[in-house]
Design a protein around this motif. Sequence first.
Motif: not given
Length: 125
Positions: A31, A71, A78, A81
């Motif tokens: 990612f 992603l 998200k 992340n």
Amino acid sequence: MTSEPFVTSLVDLRSYTSSQWDANGWGTKTFAWTQPFKTDAVPCSTNFTYNNCGTGDIIKYVAIHFNEGYLPSGSAKKLANVKHEMGHSIGLGHAIYMSGTIMGSELDLGYDITTFDVNQVNSLY
């Protein structure tokens, strides 16, 4: 004295297309990744367990690279992340043996900062 190479920010968030990401050789199932730099602009050694500059060194600048082609879908993952990579930017490594933490290597169990994460930060600082 070394000239300051990072004059616009202390953290940069960078986005790459799949083809750019692949051309850089950063892995197809990743990612994002974070690269911290020491005060003297030397990149710190990083791996999946440890992400720091060494004892006594200070992280001066961080570049966080996001793979737009890989992603995760959904805003919660998200955001998780980004939180995860920011953890790396302050020296946290992956929490290999703790489930549900934001610093888990796969982000599959935890999307929020936990007491474990806070304790890890407190142990560093």
